[in-house]
Motif scaffolding. Structure first.
Motif, short mmCIF file in Angstrom:
data_model
loop_
_atom_site.label_atom_id
_atom_site.label_comp_id
_atom_site.label_asym_id
_atom_site.label_seq_id
_atom_site.Cartn_x
_atom_site.Cartn_y
_atom_site.Cartn_z
N PRO A 35 -51.85 -49.40 9.66
CA PRO A 35 -52.93 -48.50 10.23
C PRO A 35 -52.67 -48.45 11.82
O PRO A 35 -52.84 -47.38 12.54
CB PRO A 35 -54.02 -48.90 9.66
N GLY A 36 -52.76 -49.56 12.39
CA GLY A 36 -52.81 -49.88 13.79
C GLY A 36 -51.66 -49.08 14.41
O GLY A 36 -51.62 -48.34 15.38
N LEU A 37 -50.43 -49.22 13.92
CA LEU A 37 -49.06 -48.86 14.51
C LEU A 37 -49.10 -47.20 14.15
O LEU A 37 -48.73 -46.49 15.08
CB LEU A 37 -47.83 -49.45 13.91
N ILE A 38 -49.74 -46.94 13.17
CA ILE A 38 -49.88 -45.45 12.73
C ILE A 38 -50.55 -44.71 13.85
O ILE A 38 -50.14 -43.62 14.30
CB ILE A 38 -50.53 -44.90 11.11
N VAL A 39 -51.82 -45.26 14.00
CA VAL A 39 -52.65 -44.53 15.06
C VAL A 39 -51.78 -44.56 16.55
O VAL A 39 -52.06 -43.52 17.02
CB VAL A 39 -53.84 -45.48 15.24
N ALA A 40 -51.27 -45.55 16.89
CA ALA A 40 -50.85 -45.73 18.08
C ALA A 40 -49.53 -44.56 17.98
O ALA A 40 -49.41 -43.77 19.33
CB ALA A 40 -49.87 -47.10 18.47
N ASN A 41 -49.01 -44.47 17.14
CA ASN A 41 -47.65 -43.54 16.96
C ASN A 41 -48.15 -42.20 17.28
O ASN A 41 -47.27 -41.14 17.57
CB ASN A 41 -46.70 -43.77 15.88
N CYS A 42 -49.37 -41.92 16.84
CA CYS A 42 -50.08 -40.44 16.94
C CYS A 42 -49.93 -39.95 18.34
O CYS A 42 -50.19 -38.80 18.69
CB CYS A 42 -51.29 -40.37 16.25
N SER A 43 -50.05 -40.89 19.31
CA SER A 43 -50.01 -40.49 20.67
C SER A 43 -48.69 -39.79 21.27
O SER A 43 -48.93 -38.94 22.08
CB SER A 43 -50.18 -41.75 21.42
N SER A 44 -47.74 -40.07 20.42
CA SER A 44 -46.67 -39.02 20.59
C SER A 44 -46.77 -37.64 20.03
O SER A 44 -46.40 -36.91 20.23
CB SER A 44 -45.17 -39.84 20.71
N GLY A 45 -47.18 -38.33 18.78
CA GLY A 45 -46.89 -37.02 17.74
C GLY A 45 -48.05 -35.80 17.91
O GLY A 45 -47.80 -34.54 17.70
N ILE A 46 -49.36 -36.24 18.09
CA ILE A 46 -50.38 -34.96 18.00
C ILE A 46 -50.24 -34.21 19.25
O ILE A 46 -50.17 -32.94 18.96
CB ILE A 46 -51.75 -35.92 18.20
N PRO A 47 -49.78 -34.49 20.62
CA PRO A 47 -49.69 -33.50 21.58
C PRO A 47 -48.69 -32.51 21.18
O PRO A 47 -48.59 -31.48 21.46
CB PRO A 47 -49.36 -34.34 22.84
N PHE A 48 -47.45 -33.27 20.83
CA PHE A 48 -46.31 -32.33 20.55
C PHE A 48 -46.58 -31.43 19.32
O PHE A 48 -46.30 -30.19 19.42
CB PHE A 48 -45.17 -33.30 20.01
N ALA A 49 -47.27 -31.94 18.27
CA ALA A 49 -47.50 -31.10 16.89
C ALA A 49 -48.36 -29.91 17.31
O ALA A 49 -48.19 -28.85 16.91
CB ALA A 49 -48.03 -31.80 15.79
N ILE A 50 -49.39 -30.28 18.19
CA ILE A 50 -50.14 -29.17 18.66
C ILE A 50 -49.54 -28.02 19.42
O ILE A 50 -49.84 -26.80 19.11
CB ILE A 50 -51.53 -29.62 19.31
N LEU A 51 -48.86 -28.43 20.02
CA LEU A 51 -47.95 -27.36 21.09
C LEU A 51 -47.09 -26.66 20.12
O LEU A 51 -47.06 -25.37 20.31
CB LEU A 51 -47.11 -28.13 22.09
N ILE A 52 -46.45 -27.24 19.22
CA ILE A 52 -45.12 -26.59 18.37
C ILE A 52 -46.21 -25.76 17.59
O ILE A 52 -45.88 -24.44 17.32
CB ILE A 52 -44.59 -27.74 17.41
N LEU A 53 -47.20 -26.19 16.69
CA LEU A 53 -47.88 -25.40 15.93
C LEU A 53 -48.54 -24.28 16.54
O LEU A 53 -48.46 -22.95 15.89
CB LEU A 53 -49.20 -26.06 15.09
N ARG A 54 -49.27 -24.46 17.64
CA ARG A 54 -49.91 -23.15 18.35
C ARG A 54 -48.99 -21.97 18.69
O ARG A 54 -49.19 -21.14 18.63
CB ARG A 54 -50.24 -23.89 19.65
#
Lengths: 319, 271
Positions: free
Chosen positions: B135-154
Motif C-alpha cells: 500500500p505504501g508504494l501504491i500511494v507513492a506511485n500515485c504521485s506520478s499517476g494522479i496529475p497525469f490521469a486528471i489532465l488526460i481525463l479532463r
C-alpha cells in the motif's frame, strides 16, 4: 441539529416562492456534492506534493538524521545544512554536471527529434507505423534501459567496443562507464536516446498543425526547402518548441534513475548531479536535513524554469 | 509518377534504417537474454544457439518480484482512476475560479523532483509503518499517476456537452449518479489511456521502490534489476532476461494500444 436549523430557517423565511427555495436548498446540497468530486484528488495532491514540499523545507532547517528516527528529536539548526552542502567540494562539480547533463541531453534530443519529426512528415509507406514503434525507448522502464546500456557499454565484452575495435575505429576498448573523463558523456548519450521519441512525438504533432496552405502559398513565392523551414515551419513551431524545451529542462534536471542504474554517480563522482547527491545524503548517509537542503536547491532551479514554462504555455494558448 | 513512388520507397528504407538504429538496444537486450550464462558478453549479433537458461534463472529469482510489481501497478491504476476521474469531471464541467488554480497546481506539481517526495514520504512512512509495504508504494506511485490521469481525463471530458448530464438530471438522478451512469461509460477510451499510462508509470517506478523499502520483503522487479547491476554482474543472461520480462508491459502497450499512446504523450505534456 443542522437539519433542525435548516427547517427553522426555512419556516422563518416563509417566502412566497416555495419552488425557488427548494431549488436553493438543492443548490446547497449540490455544492457539497461538487466539493466531494474534487476532495479525494485535492487530499491526494496535498499529501503527495504539498506535504513533501513543506516537510523538505522544514527538514532542511533541522538536524534531521539517523538519530531522529530513534529519539524523535530534530533540533533546529538554521541554514547550517545549506552551508554544509554548498561548501562541500562536490557541490560545484554536481552543479556543473547537472548543467552539462541537462543542456547536453536537451540540445541533442531536440535537434535529432526535430530532424526525425520533419522526416516523418513526408508521407511514405509504413511511415506512421515506424514512427509509433520509435516510441519504445521512451516507454521502457528507465532501469531496463540502464541495464541494457550497461551491457552494451561494458568495457571488455560490450558490443559497442567490440564493434568499434572490429571496425578498426579504436585500438583499445573505451572504458565508457568506468573512466571519469567519458562516463558523463556516456550517461548523457543514453539519456538522449531515451528522450528522442518524446521530442519526435510532440514536434510531429506541432508540425501537423501547421496548415498545408501556408506551404502552398510559400511555394508560389519560391519558399521551398530551407527557406520554407526558416520562414514557415520554424515560426509556426516556436510555441510547441518553447514548451518542449522548458519541459525538457524541468524533467531532465531531476533525472535520477538513469544515473543510478548506469554509474551510481561514479566513477570518482564524475556523474554526480544535484539529484544523485540529494539521494545519497538522505538515503545512504541518512542525513535527511542535508538531502532536503540539496533537493530544495533543485526545486528552486526548477521553479525558475517553471515560470518560463507557464509563460510559454500561456503564449501557446494565446496564439 | 513513378519517380515519386521510387522516392517514397527510398524514404521507407531510410525510415526502417532509423528505426533499426534507435531500437538496436532493445534488440540487443533480447539477444543477450538468449545467450548462455556467464559474466562476459560474448554474444554474436544473432542468437544462433538460443538458450532459455537466463529466463529460467530470472523467473526463479525475480518471479516473486514480478508479481509484486503487477500488484502494485494494478493497485495504483485503481486508486488513481478512482481519485482522478471525479476531479477531472469537475475541472472540465463545473464553473469555478478554482479550476484555474487547480490546473496551475497540477502543472507546478510536475516540477517537484521525486526525491523530494521520497524524502518526505520516508519519514512519514517510518512513523506510519508503511515502509516495506505494497500500500505504501501504491500511494507513492500515485504521485506520478494522479496529475497525469486528471489532465488526460479532463482534456477528453471538456468535449462532453453539458446537456448530456442535464437530461439525466431532469429525470431525477443526482450529480454523482449521472456521473457514474453517463459520464464514465462515455469516457471509456480516455479512462483506458489514463489507466494504461498509470500502469506503466507505476510498473517502471524505481525511485520509490529504492527509497521506501529497506529490507527484502516487498521488492518490485525494478529494484531486482538494480540489485543485479549492483556490483560486478555475474549472469548477464539472467539480467537481460529480467529486463525483457520487465519491458513486456511497454511492448504490449505499444502494440495493443498504439492509438492511445500519442494521445497520452501529447495530452500529458502540453495540456
Amino acid at each position: 441539529m443542522a437539519n433542525a436549523t435548516l427547517t427553522r430557517h426555512d419556516a422563518a423565511a416563509s417566502g412566497p416562492e416555495p419552488a425557488h427555495r427548494r431549488r436553493g436548498r438543492r443548490h446547497r446540497g449540490e455544492d457539497l456534492t461538487k466539493i466531494l468530486f474534487v476532495l479525494p484528488a485535492a487530499l491526494a495532491m496535498i499529501a503527495l506534493f504539498g506535504y513533501p514540499v513543506v516537510k523538505n523545507l522544514l527538514m532542511s532547517l533541522q538536524d534531521y538524521g539517523l538519530r531522529t528516527f530513534f529519539t524523535g528529536e530534530a533540533p533546529w539548526v538554521g541554514l547550517k545544512n545549506y552551508t554544509t552542502v554548498v561548501t562541500d567540494q562536490l557541490f560545484s562539480q554536481a552543479m556543473v554536471n547537472t548543467a552539462l547533463f541537462t543542456i547536453g541531453s536537451i540540445a541533442f534530443q531536440f535537434t535529432v527529434g526535430l530532424a526525425l519529426a520533419l522526416f516523418f512528415r513526408r508521407r511514405f509507406p509504413l511511415g506512421n507505423l515506424l514512427r509509433s514503434l520509435l516510441l519504445l525507448p521512451w516507454l521502457l522502464p528507465l532501469i531496463v534501459s540502464s541495464a541494457t546500456w550497461r551491457s552494451i557499454l561494458e568495457q571488455d565484452s560490450g558490443i559497442l567496443n567490440r564493434t568499434l575495435t572490429g571496425l578498426g575505429i579504436i585500438d583499445d576498448p573505451v572504458p565508457w562507464l568506468n573512466s571519469p573523463s567519458v562516463a558523463l558523456i556516456a550517461v548523457i548519450g543514453v539519456n538522449i536516446w531515451i528522450g528522442i521519441p518524446f521530442n519526435v512525438t510532440l514536434l510531429y504533432s506541432g508540425l501537423a498543425e501547421i496548415p498545408e496552405e501556408l506551404y502552398e502559398a510559400g511555394q508560389l513565392d519560391g519558399a521551398t526547402g530551407w527557406l520554407a523551414f526558416r520562414y514557415i515551419t520554424w515560426p509556426n513551431l516556436r510555441a510547441v518548441a518553447s514548451v518542449l524545451l522548458v519541459l525538457g529542462v524541468v524533467y531532465t534536471i531531476k533525472v535520477l534513475d538513469i544515473i543510478l542504474g548506469l554509474t551510481g554517480g561514479g566513477p570518482a563522482n564524475a556523474t554526480q548531479t544535484l539529484a544523485t547527491q540529494s539521494y545519497e545524503r538522505s538515503f545512504i548517509d541518512f542525513k535527511f536535513g542535508e538531502g532536503a537542503a540539496l533537493s530544495n536547491i533543485l526545486i528552486a532551479i526548477s521553479l525558475v524554469f517553471a515560470v518560463l514554462y507557464l509563460r510559454a504555455t500561456r503564449r501557446a494558448v494565446d496564439e | 509518377m513513378s519517380d515519386s513512388t521510387v522516392r517514397r520507397g527510398i524514404y521507407t528504407v531510410i525510415g526502417v534504417l532509423i528505426l533499426c538504429v534507435m531500437l538496436f538496444p532493445v534488440y540487443w537486450m533480447v539477444n543477450a537474454s538468449l545467450q548462455p550464462s556467464g559474466n562476459t558478453l560474448t554474444a554474436g549479433f544473432l542468437p544462433l544457439d538460443p538458450t532459455f537458461a537466463g529466463y529460467r534463472r530470472a523467473l526463479s529469482e525475480q518471479g516473486q518480484n514480478l508479481v509484486t510489481s503487477v500488484i502494485i501497478a494494478a493497485g495504483t491504476v485503481v486508486l488513481c482512476l478512482l481519485v482522478s476521474a471525479p476531479c477531472a469531471y469537475a475541472l472540465s464541467q463545473f464553473r469555478s475560479r478554482w479550476v484555474g488554480i487547480a490546473l496551475l497546481a497540477i502543472l507546478v506539481s510536475q516540477m517537484i523532483p521525486g526525491i523530494v517526495i521520497a524524502n518526505a514520504l520516508y519519514t512519514a512512512y517510518e512513523r506510519l509503518g508503511l515502509l516495506n509495504s505494497i500500500p505504501g508504494l501504491i500511494v507513492a506511485n500515485c504521485s506520478s499517476g494522479i496529475p497525469f490521469a486528471i489532465l488526460i481525463l479532463r482534456s477528453f471530458m471538456l468535449s462532453l456537452p453539458p446537456s448530456l448530464v442535464e437530461a439525466a438530471r431532469v429525470d431525477g438522478a443526482g450529480l454523482f449518479r449521472a456521473f457514474v451512469a453517463i459520464v464514465l461509460p462515455i469516457s471509456k477510451n480516455s479512462m483506458i489511456t489514463a489507466g494504461l499510462f498509470t500502469f506503466l508509470f507505476s510498473w517502471s517506478d524505481f525511485l520509490f521502490a529504492l527509497t521506501l523499502t529497506t529490507k527484502g520483503g516487498v521488492r518490485p522487479v525494478t529494484l531486482g534489476i538494480y540489485q543485479y547491476l549492483g556490483t560486478q554482474v555475474q549472469n548477464w543472461n539472467a539480467v537481460m532476461a529480467t529486463a525483457v520480462l520487465s519491458a513486456i508491459p511497454a511492448i504490449v502497450l505499444l502494440i495493443a494500444a498504439q492509438k492511445y499512446i500519442a494521445a497520452g504523450a501529447i495530452g500529458g505534456a502540453v495540456k
